[in-house]
Design a protein around this motif. Structure first.
Motif, PDB file in Angstrom:
ATOM      1  N   ALA A  61     -55.197  41.187  67.855  1.00  0.00           N
ATOM      2  CA  ALA A  61     -54.281  39.938  67.546  1.00  0.00           C
ATOM      3  C   ALA A  61     -55.386  38.689  66.651  1.00  0.00           C
ATOM      4  CB  ALA A  61     -53.529  39.564  68.268  1.00  0.00           C
ATOM      5  N   TYR A  62     -55.098  38.263  65.734  1.00  0.00           N
ATOM      6  CA  TYR A  62     -55.560  37.628  64.914  1.00  0.00           C
ATOM      7  C   TYR A  62     -55.258  36.181  64.173  1.00  0.00           C
ATOM      8  CZ  TYR A  62     -59.906  41.160  65.548  1.00  0.00           C
ATOM      9  OH  TYR A  62     -60.658  42.032  66.354  1.00  0.00           O
ATOM     10  N   LEU A  63     -56.083  35.527  64.021  1.00  0.00           N
ATOM     11  CA  LEU A  63     -55.362  34.587  63.028  1.00  0.00           C
ATOM     12  C   LEU A  63     -56.066  34.141  61.724  1.00  0.00           C
ATOM     13  CD1 LEU A  63     -53.159  32.397  62.372  1.00  0.00           C
ATOM     14  CD2 LEU A  63     -54.714  30.300  62.990  1.00  0.00           C
TER      15      LEU A  63
ATOM     16  N   LEU B  16     -47.129  35.301  69.246  1.00  0.00           N
ATOM     17  CA  LEU B  16     -47.816  34.671  68.800  1.00  0.00           C
ATOM     18  C   LEU B  16     -47.548  33.735  68.316  1.00  0.00           C
ATOM     19  CD1 LEU B  16     -50.374  38.284  68.268  1.00  0.00           C
ATOM     20  CD2 LEU B  16     -50.799  36.494  70.563  1.00  0.00           C
ATOM     21  N   LEU B  17     -46.385  33.525  67.141  1.00  0.00           N
ATOM     22  CA  LEU B  17     -46.129  32.979  66.541  1.00  0.00           C
ATOM     23  C   LEU B  17     -46.019  31.488  66.921  1.00  0.00           C
ATOM     24  CD1 LEU B  17     -44.460  35.023  63.455  1.00  0.00           C
ATOM     25  CD2 LEU B  17     -46.323  33.885  63.465  1.00  0.00           C
TER      26      LEU B  17
ATOM     27  N   LEU C 175     -44.731  45.915  69.935  1.00  0.00           N
ATOM     28  CA  LEU C 175     -45.880  45.189  68.551  1.00  0.00           C
ATOM     29  C   LEU C 175     -45.537  44.138  67.529  1.00  0.00           C
ATOM     30  CD1 LEU C 175     -48.538  45.050  68.107  1.00  0.00           C
ATOM     31  CD2 LEU C 175     -48.460  46.032  65.979  1.00  0.00           C
ATOM     32  N   SER C 176     -43.932  44.330  67.274  1.00  0.00           N
ATOM     33  CA  SER C 176     -43.358  42.562  66.333  1.00  0.00           C
ATOM     34  C   SER C 176     -43.249  41.748  67.483  1.00  0.00           C
ATOM     35  CB  SER C 176     -42.110  43.320  66.439  1.00  0.00           C
ATOM     36  OG  SER C 176     -41.502  42.758  65.659  1.00  0.00           O
ATOM     37  N   ASP C 177     -42.608  42.207  69.445  1.00  0.00           N
ATOM     38  CA  ASP C 177     -42.354  40.899  69.876  1.00  0.00           C
ATOM     39  C   ASP C 177     -43.663  40.546  69.998  1.00  0.00           C
ATOM     40  OD1 ASP C 177     -39.562  41.871  70.016  1.00  0.00           O
ATOM     41  OD2 ASP C 177     -40.168  42.927  71.848  1.00  0.00           O
ATOM     42  N   VAL C 178     -44.853  41.023  69.892  1.00  0.00           N
ATOM     43  CA  VAL C 178     -46.389  40.738  70.337  1.00  0.00           C
ATOM     44  C   VAL C 178     -46.570  39.578  69.412  1.00  0.00           C
ATOM     45  CG1 VAL C 178     -48.643  41.053  70.392  1.00  0.00           C
ATOM     46  CG2 VAL C 178     -47.434  42.006  71.739  1.00  0.00           C
ATOM     47  N   VAL C 179     -45.871  39.996  68.280  1.00  0.00           N
ATOM     48  CA  VAL C 179     -46.633  38.945  67.172  1.00  0.00           C
ATOM     49  C   VAL C 179     -45.389  37.420  66.599  1.00  0.00           C
ATOM     50  CG1 VAL C 179     -46.090  38.931  64.422  1.00  0.00           C
ATOM     51  CG2 VAL C 179     -47.233  40.525  65.876  1.00  0.00           C
TER      52      VAL C 179
END
Length: 137
Positions: free
Chosen positions: A42-44, A132-133, A125-129
């Motif tokens: 994951a990256y910003l 992170l948000l 993966l959507s839950d991870v994003v």
């Protein structure tokens, strides 16, 4: 940080280098630890608004656009460009990207991107994003 990707181990710095070398994005922050998972990269990312503006000017007259419409267009284009990065990711990877902020002081669009092996699944993966948000500025 090293991530388990199916049966191989990937260095997050290598993917960061790939992103910066082959796209207009700059990796502002490696967020692999923030995922609290050993199998997700994951990256910003940041993308200069001037690059997006050129694309929009080809289709629209920016003088006539409302600020909200312009914001939505910037977010959509940044997300599309982030999803295009999937071509350079490891085989059998899935990606999720969300643009969330127009930083007017730096004139950049900020996007969170997460990459995992297909075994993880799109929903996880959507839950991870989403998580992170909630941890970003």
């Amino acid at each position: 940080m090293y991530i388990i990707f199916d049966e191989q181990i990937i260095d997050s710095d290598e993917i960061k280098y790939l992103i910066e070398k082959n796209s207009d994005f700059k990796v502002e922050k490696d967020m692999c630890k923030a995922t609290k998972r050993e199998d997700v990269l994951a990256y910003l990312l940041t993308l200069d608004v001037d690059l997006i503006k050129k694309e929009i000017e080809e289709e629209y007259d920016l003088q006539d656009m409302e600020m909200d419409d312009l914001f939505e267009e910037y977010m959509q284009i940044a997300e599309e460009k982030a999803i295009e990065l999937e071509e350079m990711m490891p085989m059998y990877s899935i990606m999720n990207a969300r643009s969330y902020k127009w930083d007017m002081s730096e004139n950049k669009i900020k996007t969170v991107i997460a990459i995992a092996h297909t075994d993880l699944g799109v929903l996880k993966l959507s839950d991870v994003v989403k998580r992170l948000l909630s941890e970003t500025d």
